[in-house]
Design an enzyme around this catalytic site. Structure first.
Site, PDB file in Angstrom:
ATOM      1  CE  LYS A  49     -12.254  31.344  70.466  1.00  0.00           C
ATOM      2  NZ  LYS A  49     -12.851  31.190  69.118  1.00  0.00           N
ATOM      3  NE  ARG A 100     -18.023  27.948  64.579  1.00  0.00           N
ATOM      4  CZ  ARG A 100     -16.802  28.118  65.076  1.00  0.00           C
ATOM      5  NH1 ARG A 100     -16.146  27.089  65.569  1.00  0.00           N
ATOM      6  NH2 ARG A 100     -16.222  29.286  65.057  1.00  0.00           N
ATOM      7  CE1 TYR A 120      -9.352   4.211  91.527  1.00  0.00           C
ATOM      8  CE2 TYR A 120      -8.483   6.181  90.461  1.00  0.00           C
ATOM      9  CZ  TYR A 120      -9.194   5.574  91.495  1.00  0.00           C
ATOM     10  OH  TYR A 120      -9.729   6.342  92.496  1.00  0.00           O
ATOM     11  CG  MET A 139     -11.023  13.776  90.058  1.00  0.00           C
ATOM     12  SD  MET A 139     -12.422  13.696  91.185  1.00  0.00           S
ATOM     13  CE  MET A 139     -13.419  12.426  90.427  1.00  0.00           C
TER      14      MET A 139
HETATM   15  C1  LIG Z   1     -11.799  31.344  68.274  1.00  0.00           C
HETATM   16  C2  LIG Z   1     -11.977  32.262  67.111  1.00  0.00           C
HETATM   17  C3  LIG Z   1     -10.886  33.007  66.624  1.00  0.00           C
HETATM   18  C4  LIG Z   1      -9.467  32.781  67.108  1.00  0.00           C
HETATM   19  O1  LIG Z   1      -8.973  31.587  66.514  1.00  0.00           O
HETATM   20  P1  LIG Z   1      -7.476  31.076  66.765  1.00  0.00           P
HETATM   21  O2  LIG Z   1      -7.365  29.894  65.871  1.00  0.00           O
HETATM   22  O3  LIG Z   1      -7.387  30.704  68.207  1.00  0.00           O
HETATM   23  O4  LIG Z   1      -6.558  32.180  66.412  1.00  0.00           O
HETATM   24  C5  LIG Z   1     -11.136  33.941  65.631  1.00  0.00           C
HETATM   25  N1  LIG Z   1     -12.378  34.116  65.126  1.00  0.00           N
HETATM   26  C6  LIG Z   1     -13.446  33.392  65.560  1.00  0.00           C
HETATM   27  C7  LIG Z   1     -14.776  33.621  64.952  1.00  0.00           C
HETATM   28  C8  LIG Z   1     -13.272  32.441  66.548  1.00  0.00           C
HETATM   29  O5  LIG Z   1     -14.311  31.713  66.958  1.00  0.00           O
END
Ligand SMILES: *Cc1c(COP(=O)(O)O)cnc(C)c1O
Length: 359
Positions: free
Chosen positions: A35, A133, A255, A303
């Site tokens: 992801k 969540r 800055y 930036m």
């Molecule tokens: C992001 C995520 C993972 C991976 O987690 P890591 O800590 O990066 O290994 C696994 N399962 C779910 C549901 C996640 O959201």
């Protein structure tokens, strides 16, 4: 033209070595979580490298991320963790993206779809054991337990849950979630299970399952923050020096004049800033490396630029590249300086930074 911006060098063989190491530690299969563009490293490069090494399960957060790698990992499962929105069934099915179902409403949509197609549909069920969540809450597990027909037409590839504090081995929440998950699974039809993220793999055999879902550890983030990092470093971030100037004693840099030269100083300006994801929180803190030696960042991160005090590094000239992340100073160390975690350091790497893939 050679790039005048920063470069993130990514070692795909190190990612693969990390995946293999996790495979050796986890009795079940090990997925690749890619992801957020493989935590900023480039999913369209990382996913095929893992696939070539034998990885057959991939997780993204969103559907479009799944589509970006779908054709690159033939035969592998590609699942989107955020779950399908209403009316997404056709697109998921047509593209062989596996839905992660985390509510009765989503389950009902998919069983309806299965009925109308006259075939069973592969899905992952997500059970909420404490993250609060995503995933099926206990009340919805009870509804399914009382009415198992509600899952008719679905093949449960996996039932999964996600750990809240896996990087804290002494946190009682870990065992608590395991117990809740076992109770939920006992009320659902038998199916393979998926529990551990990166850190969960290091929690011991009780947290093993049919499929682990590591992300961070693949990319060199320490899954065991209380101990030495067992993973190989994967990324180097290099920022070119654009100019070097002499700054007289008592003059300021950047800055709001937050740094004042205590002596006649040489200041190197490098092509990286907060727009590249190099957080403003690094201002007047932390160091880049040159030939292994630390070079202090002085003044505000702006930036597009950062300024470094190279007074004690007379060999640095314009065009040289400062190392902001590397084997000796990885995302966890940068995170420590900036008051965040290694995940945020990597996923903030901006689109302006060229990704270069090295062996
Ligand atoms: C992001 C995520 C993972 C991976 O987690 P890591 O800590 O990066 O290994 C696994 N399962 C779910 C549901 C996640 O959201």
């Amino acid at each position: 033209m050679a790039t005048d911006g920063s470069v993130l060098e990514v070692s795909l063989s190190a990612v693969v070595a990390n995946w293999r190491k996790l495979c050796s530690l986890h009795p079940g299969a090990v997925a690749g979580v890619v992801k957020a563009d493989a935590y900023g490293l480039g999913a369209v490069h990382v996913a095929p490298a893992l696939h070539a090494a034998g990885c057959r399960h991939f997780f993204t957060a969103q559907f479009d991320e799944a589509m970006a790698i779908r054709a690159l990992v033939p035969g592998a499962m590609v699942a989107a963790l955020n779950g399908p929105p209403p009316d997404a069934e056709y697109e998921y099915l047509a593209n062989d993206v596996t839905p992660v179902l985390g509510s009765l409403a989503a389950i009902d949509r998919w069983t309806t779809q299965a009925r109308s197609l006259g075939r069973t549909l592969p899905v992952i069920l997500h059970v909420d054991t404490g993250m609060h969540r995503l995933g099926l809450p206990p009340a919805e597990i009870s509804v399914l337990a009382d009415d198992p027909g509600r899952l008719d037409g679905l093949t449960l590839l996996y039932v999964m849950t996600h750990l809240v504090s896996a990087e804290l081995p002494d946190d009682p929440q870990n065992a608590h979630q395991l117990a809740r998950f076992a109770a939920a699974c006992a009320r659902l039809p038998p199916a393979p299970r998926s529990i551990a993220n990166s850190s969960g793999i290091f929690l011991g055999p009780a947290f093993a399952s049919d499929l682990a879902r590591p992300g961070a550890a693949l990319y060199g983030i320490n899954p065991t923050p209380h101990a030495e990092n067992p993973m190989r470093p994967v990324a180097r971030l290099l920022a070119p020096v654009l100019q070097i100037r002499d700054v007289p004693a008592d003059e300021t840099v950047g800055y709001n004049a937050t740094w004042r030269a205590a002596r006649p100083s040489r200041i190197a300006t490098a092509a990286i800033g907060y727009a590249d994801g190099w957080l403003r929180a690094h201002s007047n803190r932390g160091h880049a490396r040159f030939d292994g030696a630390p070079v202090p960042l002085v003044g505000r991160v702006s930036m597009d630029l950062c300024t470094y005090d190279v007074t004690d590094h007379p060999r640095i000239v314009p065009g040289d590249r400062l190392e902001l992340l590397g084997p000796a100073f990885g995302p966890d160390a940068a995170a420590e300086v900036a008051g965040t975690n290694g995940y945020e350091i990597l996923t903030f790497m901006g689109m302006r930074i060229a990704r270069v893939y090295v062996a």
